[in-house]
Design an enzyme around this catalytic site. Sequence first.
Site, PDB file in Angstrom:
ATOM      1  N   SER A 179      -5.351   7.235  -0.501  1.00 13.28           N
ATOM      2  CA  SER A 179      -4.346   6.822  -1.120  1.00 13.28           C
ATOM      3  C   SER A 179      -4.002   6.756  -2.547  1.00 13.28           C
ATOM      4  CB  SER A 179      -4.007   5.347  -0.646  1.00 13.28           C
ATOM      5  OG  SER A 179      -3.562   5.224   0.765  1.00 13.28           O
TER       6      SER A 179
ATOM      7  N   LYS B 291       0.237  -1.591  -8.055  1.00 14.08           N
ATOM      8  CA  LYS B 291       0.651  -1.301  -6.781  1.00 14.08           C
ATOM      9  C   LYS B 291       1.137  -2.509  -5.977  1.00 14.08           C
ATOM     10  CE  LYS B 291      -1.213   1.112  -2.428  1.00 14.08           C
ATOM     11  NZ  LYS B 291      -2.143   1.750  -1.912  1.00 14.08           N
TER      12      LYS B 291
ATOM     13  N   SER C 109      -0.929   6.205  -0.134  1.00 11.00           N
ATOM     14  CA  SER C 109      -0.007   4.954  -0.141  1.00 11.00           C
ATOM     15  C   SER C 109       0.365   4.460  -1.689  1.00 11.00           C
ATOM     16  CB  SER C 109      -0.592   3.721   0.737  1.00 11.00           C
ATOM     17  OG  SER C 109      -1.812   3.587   0.152  1.00 11.00           O
TER      18      SER C 109
END
Length: 477
Positions: free
Chosen positions: A181, A82, A157
């Site tokens: 997330s 990420k 996210s």
Amino acid sequence: MADQELCYLTATEALKRFKAKKLSPVELMQAVIDRAEQVQPKLKPYTYMHFDEAMDLAKKAEAKYAKGGKTGALEGLPIAIKDESYIAGKPTSFGSLITKDTIPEKSSVNNERILKAGAIVVGRTATPEFSCCSVTHSKAWGITRNPWNPKFTPGGSSGGSGSALAAGATTLAMGSDIGGSIRIPASATGVVGYKPPYGRNADDAPFNLDPYCHTGPMTRSVADAILLQNVICGPSPTDIASLKPKLTLPTDYKPIKGWKIAYSMDLDCFEVDKEVVANTRAALEVFKSLGATVEEVELGWGPWALETGVAHLDHLFGSSLAKLAKKHRKIMTYYALDFAKAAVKSKASDFLAAMEGAAKMYETFGPLMEKYDAFICPTLALPAVKADFMSGPEVLKINGKVSKFNPVLGWCMTTPFNTLSRCPVLAVPSGHAKNGVPTGIQIISRTYEDATVFQAATAYEAALGGWYRDNGHRPKL
């Protein structure tokens, strides 16, 4: 073996084939890169892509296996990281024009461990600006889409990680979870996502000191989640909150016959989409078929349970955005500015009330869990919202009703378990909606009993035969 078969190969199976010299890390990496190049224009799961370096490292991993020497736990496996944690010398944008192309000097602890174990970073996965939304789009990188239906979001996210996994554009991925997330995109894209209990995995300052903050694995199988979790887990001298000793999860588990499982369809406060309810009930029937007793329970929660989590996030996480908004308002996204606005209004008394709300939630959940082996609920109240949701003021509707909650988290049944942060939570798929978007369930156990959720999920996955086993169980891209 067709390239797509390689793209959807599990990490555990790939390692077996590497060691048996039936598959080369170069072959796997080439297939994954080809797939990433194919889907990137349509789905945008990646921000930065490191394909040339990944191929060079795959050749080195191939040589290690050829020699039959010592290899790392993840040697030669493609992984997507990420775009919010650090890899020394490589850009990290946090999904924002403000910090785009920041070059860190040091790697985050989890990334150090992943690299040391021999995994190869294919690229950085997209996140909403500063990871502060339940969908994944930003001014820096555009809209990331769901491989199962590109009209919809892969969640956020860690949406890029979920999108890349579901599309076969990586073998493993990393996510982080401060309000759901990891689990939101796990559900929306039909993958496995683990929110470990607070402190289990070391994290970066200052949010390592926030009990809502968790970093964890995202994968296409339960065994792969165990594999990656066992690499990243453990205390670090740079994180005072990280737990000692390191916990190593078992890879084999006994059946769950005789278990008692509690469930709630709505956590006593959410409106839940009818297709999500139907798929959750179908999942519960699988647990019954495995010999578990399944009982519906009431938690005594209400809308305040979600509002408790939002108040906590507004006060702490939102404050960091409020500082940035003073200088960079013109280039920030609508949802980040909205978060910053809420933070400005938040007072210390609101944060104290959030702590009191968390205690009140556990007053019922803690004693309840003494009677059950696990707790199950949907991960999301909707399969997914549209891909560009929260581009501006939005109304959230579920079952045709306007939600009373903040639209960012009003469709996400994840945040209450950031509030109950010491409970391990494993998100796994439960089916698909008519629009093709996956749905999911959360499996929750008592505090710090990590292995319990993996034992339940292992049995459940085996009963279903896995989630990406053939072309009929993969996105049509």
